[in-house]
Write an enzyme that holds these catalytic residues in place. Structure first.
Site, PDB file in Angstrom:
ATOM      1  N   GLU A 458     -64.741   8.082  45.844  1.00  0.00           N
ATOM      2  CA  GLU A 458     -65.408   7.605  47.057  1.00  0.00           C
ATOM      3  C   GLU A 458     -64.679   8.089  48.314  1.00  0.00           C
ATOM      4  O   GLU A 458     -64.615   7.398  49.321  1.00  0.00           O
ATOM      5  CB  GLU A 458     -65.538   6.068  47.077  1.00  0.00           C
ATOM      6  CG  GLU A 458     -66.009   5.413  45.805  1.00  0.00           C
ATOM      7  CD  GLU A 458     -67.249   6.065  45.202  1.00  0.00           C
ATOM      8  OE1 GLU A 458     -67.969   6.772  45.924  1.00  0.00           O
ATOM      9  OE2 GLU A 458     -67.496   5.873  44.008  1.00  0.00           O
ATOM     10  N   GLY A 459     -64.144   9.278  48.259  1.00  0.00           N
ATOM     11  CA  GLY A 459     -63.433   9.859  49.395  1.00  0.00           C
ATOM     12  C   GLY A 459     -61.938   9.739  49.203  1.00  0.00           C
ATOM     13  O   GLY A 459     -61.389   8.646  49.216  1.00  0.00           O
TER      14      GLY A 459
END
Length: 610
Positions: A458-459
């Site tokens: 998620e990043g």
């Protein structure tokens, strides 16, 4: 019970969650209904998740060429979770939801994450359905989102590709209008997709009757050519099995093929996949490519998907927090029961005396306090962010605007700070166990392996740091940072009125000033390469400042509840706050020094010099 009492205090005494019931959306609820939800989730987590955490770690998903095979306990856990209604806990009554505050939903989901994170990773289904609710057509909401919320179907998000992880402008998956009924399909404009997606959590399984993939793909421009960069990226619903407008399976398999499973360090109970779209393994409706339905407007795929990504980032922060706390509880119990060593008196150690339990040693107490400060502080921060989500959607216009702005600034921290420092908490839990912690006879090594992923998905850590320093603290002339500083200063002012906390308030005020000065210095030349060269140290310092504020504000609530600190748990909270200010907050000076000086040691290192 230890986790429950912590959550109860944060929900009711610190965040005043019961006050939300005065708002029309939550008027049917009370402390009793919130507690009932927590009771149910705690029981399911205890009975269906926790006993099988090691099972899903050792019995990894297997692909027999046609389907994915998972241990039976995964099916039972998923069924219990779906039947609890938690997939749609915060949704409207009209679509089968409970209209719970998101704060309560997030708190209740903590029990599943602490019991078994790799069984309990249902966040993508809820996030997928939420994205469709916001950006999809009415038919897409009724057919896809509703059946995800009721548990019939599961959901994924498909962004990354084998050659393009976080660099979404480099994706090569293509979508072209389907010649057969492009605009006429009631489920939305129909496209044919071809490409490959990598690292897709829950990308294939038999836990539900269908899987709804949200897929980013590039569409051609008016000239028929695909647009470089992100401008042509659009979002598509691509179901594993085709459905009709009533949500019934048509019996046709979409051309989405499982190419393989990724075998991971942790989170082994969740399938992680490479998916091929439109490779021809399952030809569908006489055309080439997987059938997909456009969500939102053409070219606005990232905008639509990032609605889901921001929710996922808060969920990842919460997952990291829970793994940190799970390790803390395990190492605390071990330290309370493991005898080793003897106290040192004036004459040295007396071998004739009984052994001490290791919790009596100062360094073990240090490691336990660090875990408590990291884990409980991270939990508090993420619940605060969840409370901001409720404020954003149900508060007054002014409060909603401020909540949205604060979330913009805090989301990178809420995701990344727990994923770094609760991982460190897991490392300390192993250390307390000694050699035993390095074996699979104890759970703490699995907690570390499971938590290691949270700095990546998620990043990644570096991407979140560049988002924080490169965008969030400078957007709109720094309004978000100014608003956060105002909230922090309000807590400082309150703490100055408490004799027990005034010194800590002064320390936090100094840290806030240092972060503000470093932010200005980083951008003093206006050169992004110089400003962002030390984005990660900046984020570490910024996160430590935010966590110090969180702990100070929690300490104020602790003192409001029990001025004399008569309750042991509250004494522990004050000790964790003291630990954070004494041992952790002083670290920000070194981090900020390289930021303020725009140190280019790392950025200017040449490849051949490594």
């Amino acid at each position: 019970m230890r986790l429950r009492s912590t959550i109860d205090f944060l929900l009711y005494d610190w965040l005043k969650t019961e006050e939300l019931n005065s708002r029309p959306r939550f008027a049917d609820h009370s402390r009793q209904t919130f507690d009932a939800v927590m009771d149910i989730c705690e029981r399911i987590a205890r009975e269906k998740y926790a006993p099988f955490n090691r099972t899903v770690d050792t019995q990894e998903p297997q692909f027999d060429g046609e389907k994915v095979i998972l241990p039976e306990c995964t099916y039972e856990a998923r069924k219990a979770f779906a039947e609890s209604g938690m997939l749609s806990a915060a949704q409207d009554y009209e679509i089968g939801g409970m209209q719970l505050p998101y704060t309560v939903e997030a708190a209740a989901n903590c029990f599943f994450a602490a019991a078994s994170i790799s069984i309990g990773s249902n966040m993508l289904t809820s996030g997928n359905a939420n994205a469709i609710l916001v950006h999809g057509t009415e038919m897409q909401k009724q057919v896809f989102a509703a059946n995800e919320f009721n548990g019939r179907w599961a959901g994924t998000m498909c962004l990354s590709e084998p050659q393009a992880g976080s660099s979404l402008s480099d994706i090569t998956t293509r979508a072209e209008a389907d010649g057969q009924g492009f605009e006429d399909d009631p489920l939305g404009p129909r496209y044919r997709l071809k490409g490959n997606k990598m690292w897709i959590s829950s990308g294939d399984h038999e836990l539900t009757e269908n899987i709804v993939h949200l897929v980013l793909a590039k569409i051609p421009g008016a000239d028929g050519k695909f647009i470089p960069g992100v401008k042509g990226i659009s979002l598509f619903i691509v179901p594993k099995k085709l459905v009709d407008t009533e949500g019934r399976l048509t019996g046709e398999r979409n051309d989405v093929a499982l190419a393989g499973l990724n075998h991971k360090l942790g989170w082994r109970g969740t399938t992680n996949t490479l998916l091929n779209f439109g490779e021809g393994k399952y030809p569908v409706r006489g055309g080439a490519g997987a059938l997909g339905y456009l969500v939102g407007k053409p070219g606005e795929g990232l905008k639509c998907m990032f609605h889901m990504m921001n929710e996922a980032r808060i969920s990842i922060g919460m997952a990291a927090s829970m793994l940190g706390l799970a390790g803390y509880y395990a190492s605390l119990e071990y330290a309370q029961n493991r005898p080793q060593g003897r106290p040192i008196g004036e004459g040295g150690k007396d071998a004739s005396k009984p052994q001490s339990r290791i919790i009596e040693h100062a360094d073990v107490k240090r490691m336990l306090l660090a875990q408590k400060a990291y884990g409980e502080g991270a939990l508090a921060l993420n619940l605060y962010c969840a409370r901001l989500v409720d404020e954003q959607y149900t508060g007054s216009p002014e409060a909603a605007g401020q909540a949205k702005l604060l979330l913009e600034v805090l989301t990178p921290v809420a995701k990344s700070w727990p994923s770094e420092f609760c991982l460190e908490a897991n490392s300390l839990a192993i250390q307390i166990h000694g050699g035993y912690g390095y074996t699979r006879d104890f759970a703490v090594e699995q907690y570390w392996r499971d938590n290691r992923l949270n700095m990546i998905h998620e990043g990644t850590h570096g991407i979140q740091a560049m988002d924080l320093l490169g965008r969030k603290v400078v957007m709109d002339g720094g309004k978000g940072l100014q608003l956060l500083a105002g909230r922090i200063n309000a807590s400082i002012e309150r703490a100055m009125g408490r004799a027990q906390l005034s010194a800590y308030a002064n320390h936090l005020a100094k840290a806030l000033a240092e972060v503000g000065a470093a932010t200005k210095s980083a951008w003093a030349t206006g050169n992004p390469q110089e400003a962002l060269a030390n984005a990660v140290p900046y984020m570490q310092a910024f996160g430590h400042m935010v966590l110090a504020w969180t702990w100070l504000d929690v300490a104020l609530a602790l003192l409001d509840k029990d001025e004399e600190l008569a309750i042991a748990a509250h004494k522990g909270g004050i000790a964790a706050m003291r630990y954070f200010f004494h041992y952790e907050l002083p670290k920000i000076g070194g981090w900020l020094q390289v930021v303020k000086s725009r140190d280019m040691t790392c950025a200017q290192m040449r490849e051949e010099e490594f």
